[in-house]
Motif scaffolding. Structure first.
Motif, PDB file in Angstrom:
ATOM      1  N   GLN A  19      66.469  34.893  39.324  1.00  0.00           N
ATOM      2  CA  GLN A  19      66.934  35.717  38.215  1.00  0.00           C
ATOM      3  C   GLN A  19      66.193  37.044  38.151  1.00  0.00           C
ATOM      4  OE1 GLN A  19      69.537  35.244  36.358  1.00  0.00           O
ATOM      5  NE2 GLN A  19      69.988  33.249  37.294  1.00  0.00           N
ATOM      6  N   LEU A  20      64.919  37.018  38.436  1.00  0.00           N
ATOM      7  CA  LEU A  20      64.140  38.263  38.441  1.00  0.00           C
ATOM      8  C   LEU A  20      64.627  39.214  39.531  1.00  0.00           C
ATOM      9  CD1 LEU A  20      60.541  36.856  37.861  1.00  0.00           C
ATOM     10  CD2 LEU A  20      61.743  38.487  36.370  1.00  0.00           C
ATOM     11  N   LEU A  21      64.894  38.687  40.707  1.00  0.00           N
ATOM     12  CA  LEU A  21      65.316  39.541  41.811  1.00  0.00           C
ATOM     13  C   LEU A  21      66.738  40.049  41.608  1.00  0.00           C
ATOM     14  CD1 LEU A  21      63.828  37.759  44.965  1.00  0.00           C
ATOM     15  CD2 LEU A  21      62.779  39.416  43.399  1.00  0.00           C
ATOM     16  N   GLU A  22      67.603  39.216  40.997  1.00  0.00           N
ATOM     17  CA  GLU A  22      68.984  39.653  40.787  1.00  0.00           C
ATOM     18  C   GLU A  22      69.081  40.656  39.638  1.00  0.00           C
ATOM     19  OE1 GLU A  22      71.666  35.915  42.470  1.00  0.00           O
ATOM     20  OE2 GLU A  22      71.250  36.054  40.319  1.00  0.00           O
ATOM     21  N   SER A  23      68.316  40.433  38.582  1.00  0.00           N
ATOM     22  CA  SER A  23      68.400  41.330  37.417  1.00  0.00           C
ATOM     23  C   SER A  23      67.441  42.514  37.520  1.00  0.00           C
ATOM     24  CB  SER A  23      68.094  40.548  36.139  1.00  0.00           C
ATOM     25  OG  SER A  23      66.752  40.095  36.140  1.00  0.00           O
ATOM     26  N   VAL A  40      58.403  34.361  31.171  1.00  0.00           N
ATOM     27  CA  VAL A  40      58.900  34.898  32.439  1.00  0.00           C
ATOM     28  C   VAL A  40      57.867  35.830  33.064  1.00  0.00           C
ATOM     29  CG1 VAL A  40      60.713  36.290  33.512  1.00  0.00           C
ATOM     30  CG2 VAL A  40      61.307  34.611  31.749  1.00  0.00           C
ATOM     31  N   SER A  41      57.165  36.601  32.246  1.00  0.00           N
ATOM     32  CA  SER A  41      56.110  37.477  32.765  1.00  0.00           C
ATOM     33  C   SER A  41      55.009  36.664  33.429  1.00  0.00           C
ATOM     34  CB  SER A  41      55.531  38.339  31.640  1.00  0.00           C
ATOM     35  OG  SER A  41      56.508  39.231  31.132  1.00  0.00           O
ATOM     36  N   ARG A  42      54.639  35.533  32.798  1.00  0.00           N
ATOM     37  CA  ARG A  42      53.626  34.670  33.403  1.00  0.00           C
ATOM     38  C   ARG A  42      54.128  34.067  34.715  1.00  0.00           C
ATOM     39  NH1 ARG A  42      52.921  33.217  27.914  1.00  0.00           N
ATOM     40  NH2 ARG A  42      54.191  31.325  28.209  1.00  0.00           N
ATOM     41  N   ALA A  43      55.412  33.708  34.715  1.00  0.00           N
ATOM     42  CA  ALA A  43      55.991  33.158  35.937  1.00  0.00           C
ATOM     43  C   ALA A  43      55.974  34.190  37.049  1.00  0.00           C
ATOM     44  CB  ALA A  43      57.421  32.680  35.663  1.00  0.00           C
ATOM     45  N   LEU A  44      56.261  35.443  36.708  1.00  0.00           N
ATOM     46  CA  LEU A  44      56.244  36.510  37.712  1.00  0.00           C
ATOM     47  C   LEU A  44      54.837  36.666  38.300  1.00  0.00           C
ATOM     48  CD1 LEU A  44      57.515  38.812  39.278  1.00  0.00           C
ATOM     49  CD2 LEU A  44      57.175  40.287  37.264  1.00  0.00           C
ATOM     50  N   GLN A  45      53.818  36.552  37.461  1.00  0.00           N
ATOM     51  CA  GLN A  45      52.453  36.661  37.982  1.00  0.00           C
ATOM     52  C   GLN A  45      52.145  35.524  38.955  1.00  0.00           C
ATOM     53  OE1 GLN A  45      50.533  39.357  37.488  1.00  0.00           O
ATOM     54  NE2 GLN A  45      52.339  40.113  36.376  1.00  0.00           N
ATOM     55  N   ARG A  46      52.580  34.341  38.631  1.00  0.00           N
ATOM     56  CA  ARG A  46      52.359  33.196  39.530  1.00  0.00           C
ATOM     57  C   ARG A  46      53.132  33.375  40.836  1.00  0.00           C
ATOM     58  NH1 ARG A  46      53.687  27.839  36.358  1.00  0.00           N
ATOM     59  NH2 ARG A  46      52.992  26.946  38.354  1.00  0.00           N
ATOM     60  N   LEU A  47      54.359  33.895  40.735  1.00  0.00           N
ATOM     61  CA  LEU A  47      55.160  34.131  41.932  1.00  0.00           C
ATOM     62  C   LEU A  47      54.512  35.179  42.834  1.00  0.00           C
ATOM     63  CD1 LEU A  47      58.667  34.039  40.240  1.00  0.00           C
ATOM     64  CD2 LEU A  47      57.948  32.539  42.115  1.00  0.00           C
ATOM     65  N   ARG A  48      53.970  36.207  42.225  1.00  0.00           N
ATOM     66  CA  ARG A  48      53.287  37.241  43.018  1.00  0.00           C
ATOM     67  C   ARG A  48      52.104  36.640  43.762  1.00  0.00           C
ATOM     68  NH1 ARG A  48      53.808  42.010  38.400  1.00  0.00           N
ATOM     69  NH2 ARG A  48      55.653  43.040  39.329  1.00  0.00           N
ATOM     70  N   ALA A  49      51.397  35.731  43.106  1.00  0.00           N
ATOM     71  CA  ALA A  49      50.269  35.078  43.761  1.00  0.00           C
ATOM     72  C   ALA A  49      50.749  34.151  44.878  1.00  0.00           C
ATOM     73  CB  ALA A  49      49.452  34.297  42.735  1.00  0.00           C
ATOM     74  N   THR A  50      51.844  33.443  44.623  1.00  0.00           N
ATOM     75  CA  THR A  50      52.371  32.510  45.625  1.00  0.00           C
ATOM     76  C   THR A  50      52.823  33.243  46.882  1.00  0.00           C
ATOM     77  OG1 THR A  50      53.085  30.934  43.927  1.00  0.00           O
ATOM     78  CG2 THR A  50      54.167  30.788  46.085  1.00  0.00           C
ATOM     79  N   PHE A  51      53.545  34.351  46.683  1.00  0.00           N
ATOM     80  CA  PHE A  51      54.087  35.093  47.824  1.00  0.00           C
ATOM     81  C   PHE A  51      53.151  36.195  48.318  1.00  0.00           C
ATOM     82  CE2 PHE A  51      57.922  33.186  46.040  1.00  0.00           C
ATOM     83  CZ  PHE A  51      58.629  32.814  47.184  1.00  0.00           C
ATOM     84  N   ASP A  52      52.052  36.382  47.587  1.00  0.00           N
ATOM     85  CA  ASP A  52      51.111  37.444  47.946  1.00  0.00           C
ATOM     86  C   ASP A  52      51.843  38.766  48.117  1.00  0.00           C
ATOM     87  OD1 ASP A  52      48.671  38.580  48.534  1.00  0.00           O
ATOM     88  OD2 ASP A  52      48.805  38.147  50.688  1.00  0.00           O
ATOM     89  N   ASP A  53      52.674  39.071  47.111  1.00  0.00           N
ATOM     90  CA  ASP A  53      53.522  40.268  47.169  1.00  0.00           C
ATOM     91  C   ASP A  53      53.905  40.635  45.741  1.00  0.00           C
ATOM     92  OD1 ASP A  53      55.369  41.880  49.287  1.00  0.00           O
ATOM     93  OD2 ASP A  53      56.515  41.514  47.431  1.00  0.00           O
ATOM     94  N   PRO A  54      54.058  41.920  45.424  1.00  0.00           N
ATOM     95  CA  PRO A  54      54.425  42.309  44.046  1.00  0.00           C
ATOM     96  C   PRO A  54      55.839  41.906  43.658  1.00  0.00           C
ATOM     97  CG  PRO A  54      54.359  44.217  45.499  1.00  0.00           C
ATOM     98  CD  PRO A  54      53.765  43.080  46.273  1.00  0.00           C
ATOM     99  N   LEU A  55      56.734  41.768  44.634  1.00  0.00           N
ATOM    100  CA  LEU A  55      58.125  41.340  44.412  1.00  0.00           C
ATOM    101  C   LEU A  55      58.930  42.374  43.625  1.00  0.00           C
ATOM    102  CD1 LEU A  55      57.515  37.553  43.646  1.00  0.00           C
ATOM    103  CD2 LEU A  55      58.202  38.584  45.815  1.00  0.00           C
ATOM    104  N   LEU A  56      58.531  42.681  42.419  1.00  0.00           N
ATOM    105  CA  LEU A  56      59.147  43.751  41.636  1.00  0.00           C
ATOM    106  C   LEU A  56      58.153  44.908  41.540  1.00  0.00           C
ATOM    107  CD1 LEU A  56      60.893  41.893  38.656  1.00  0.00           C
ATOM    108  CD2 LEU A  56      61.943  42.753  40.739  1.00  0.00           C
ATOM    109  N   VAL A  57      58.615  46.099  41.904  1.00  0.00           N
ATOM    110  CA  VAL A  57      57.735  47.280  41.849  1.00  0.00           C
ATOM    111  C   VAL A  57      58.335  48.300  40.900  1.00  0.00           C
ATOM    112  CG1 VAL A  57      56.775  46.920  44.153  1.00  0.00           C
ATOM    113  CG2 VAL A  57      58.864  48.234  43.899  1.00  0.00           C
ATOM    114  N   ARG A  58      57.447  48.960  40.152  1.00  0.00           N
ATOM    115  CA  ARG A  58      57.912  49.921  39.153  1.00  0.00           C
ATOM    116  C   ARG A  58      58.306  51.231  39.838  1.00  0.00           C
ATOM    117  NH1 ARG A  58      57.467  49.878  33.782  1.00  0.00           N
ATOM    118  NH2 ARG A  58      55.948  48.153  33.836  1.00  0.00           N
ATOM    119  N   THR A  59      59.435  51.816  39.380  1.00  0.00           N
ATOM    120  CA  THR A  59      59.903  53.123  39.844  1.00  0.00           C
ATOM    121  C   THR A  59      60.171  53.994  38.634  1.00  0.00           C
ATOM    122  OG1 THR A  59      62.267  52.573  39.835  1.00  0.00           O
ATOM    123  CG2 THR A  59      61.016  51.960  41.813  1.00  0.00           C
TER     124      THR A  59
END
Length: 303
Positions: A19-23, A40-59
């Motif tokens: 959902q984060l990547l699609e939206s 969801v913000s906490r989940a995103l932080q855990r996902l970033r740690a899991t994938f060792d990647d920001p996943l969503l980047v601010r523009t």
């Protein structure tokens, strides 16, 4: 590729990640997931740690996908769609199904309770195939081994009965079958006359006495058995022009006698037994199978 221990990964986070990547937006993802934005913000932080990647980047126009997230999105969509299909109950569409339905029963039991099914299959599921086995053998062995989906019989399993489900498909009483030219054909059948006659027995296993013999033994009586058969189909051939009597379930006897010089008589009062129940049996392994559930309903509809 770094080694990953899946046991340490919360796979529920993958649903949030999709959902984060699609939206590409935390708030919109939270709304779609019916979760709070902080969760969801906490989940995103855990996902970033899991994938060792920001996943969503601010523009300047909001959030965008990182290069890793761009690569993950189509694979994640395919993975979760596959998992949904794996977990969801498969849909059974009769008009498109090409399944093979395997049924076991003795010849006349099949004729009474299974043959109407083929009309339904030809009309509603023309690509399906019905395979029927009728050779004399242990009815429940084939179910136990998974060689058939269903067994129709008036017998009961002797062991491991909890492995089977069943559905009542017919109920009948026993009658005596004899030639219309038999000396006993024109009168009520008394036990004394019955015992003086000669008899035929249908024995599936070919071993042991029949139910009537057990009943007679309890009365201290015995009949003369002149013939033992392993199926019902030839009963008419052996009694139509002889003095032999057979005791059969009435629903089966009616099939045997149709178009033959044969009559059905009530058995002597002393030999009356409770009604004979015929069941459709299936093994627990097929209880929730969509095709088998559809077949069971159709058999109920046509018998």
């Amino acid at each position: 590729m770094r080694e990953v221990n899946l046991r340490s990964v919360d796979l529920n986070l993958l649903v949030v990640l999709l959902q984060l990547l699609e939206s590409r937006h935390v708030t919109r993802a939270a709304e779609r997931l019916h979760m709070s934005q902080p969760a969801v913000s906490r989940a995103l932080q855990r996902l970033r740690a899991t994938f060792d990647d920001p996943l969503l980047v601010r523009t300047t126009s909001g959030f965008d996908l990182s290069a890793r997230a761009e690569e993950l999105l189509p694979r994640l969509q395919q993975l979760l769609a596959g998992l949904t299909e794996l977990i969801a109950e498969p849909e059974f569409i009769p008009s498109e199904a090409k399944d093979v339905v395997r049924v076991y029963g003795l010849d006349l039991e099949v004729a009474c309770f299974v043959s109407p099914l083929i009309q339904v299959l030809r009309r509603e599921a023309p690509w399906m195939r019905l395979e029927v086995r009728t050779e004399p053998r242990d009815h429940f062995e084939l179910l136990e081994q998974g060689d058939v989906h269903f067994c129709v019989t008036g017998m009961s399993p002797k062991t491991t009965e909890d492995q089977y489900r069943r559905l009542l498909v017919g109920q009948t009483t026993s009658v005596c079958v004899m030639s219309a030219d038999h000396p006993l054909a024109d009168s009520d059948l008394m036990l004394e006359d019955y015992l003086k006659a000669s008899h035929g027995l249908v024995s599936i296993t070919g071993r042991g006495p029949g139910v009537v013999d057990d009943r007679l033994a309890a009365l201290g009586k015995k009949r003369h058995l002149a013939l033992r058969l392993s199926n019902f189909m030839t009963v008419a051939d052996f009694c139509e022009h002889t003095d032999l009597l057979f005791v059969l379930p009435e629903i089966v006897a009616q099939k045997v006698a149709h178009g033959r010089n044969i009559v059905l008589k009530a058995v002597p009062e002393e030999l009356h037994t409770p009604a004979i129940n015929f069941y459709l049996y299936w093994h627990e392994r097929y209880h929730r199978d969509p095709m088998c559930r559809w077949i069971r309903q159709r058999i109920l509809d046509v018998i």
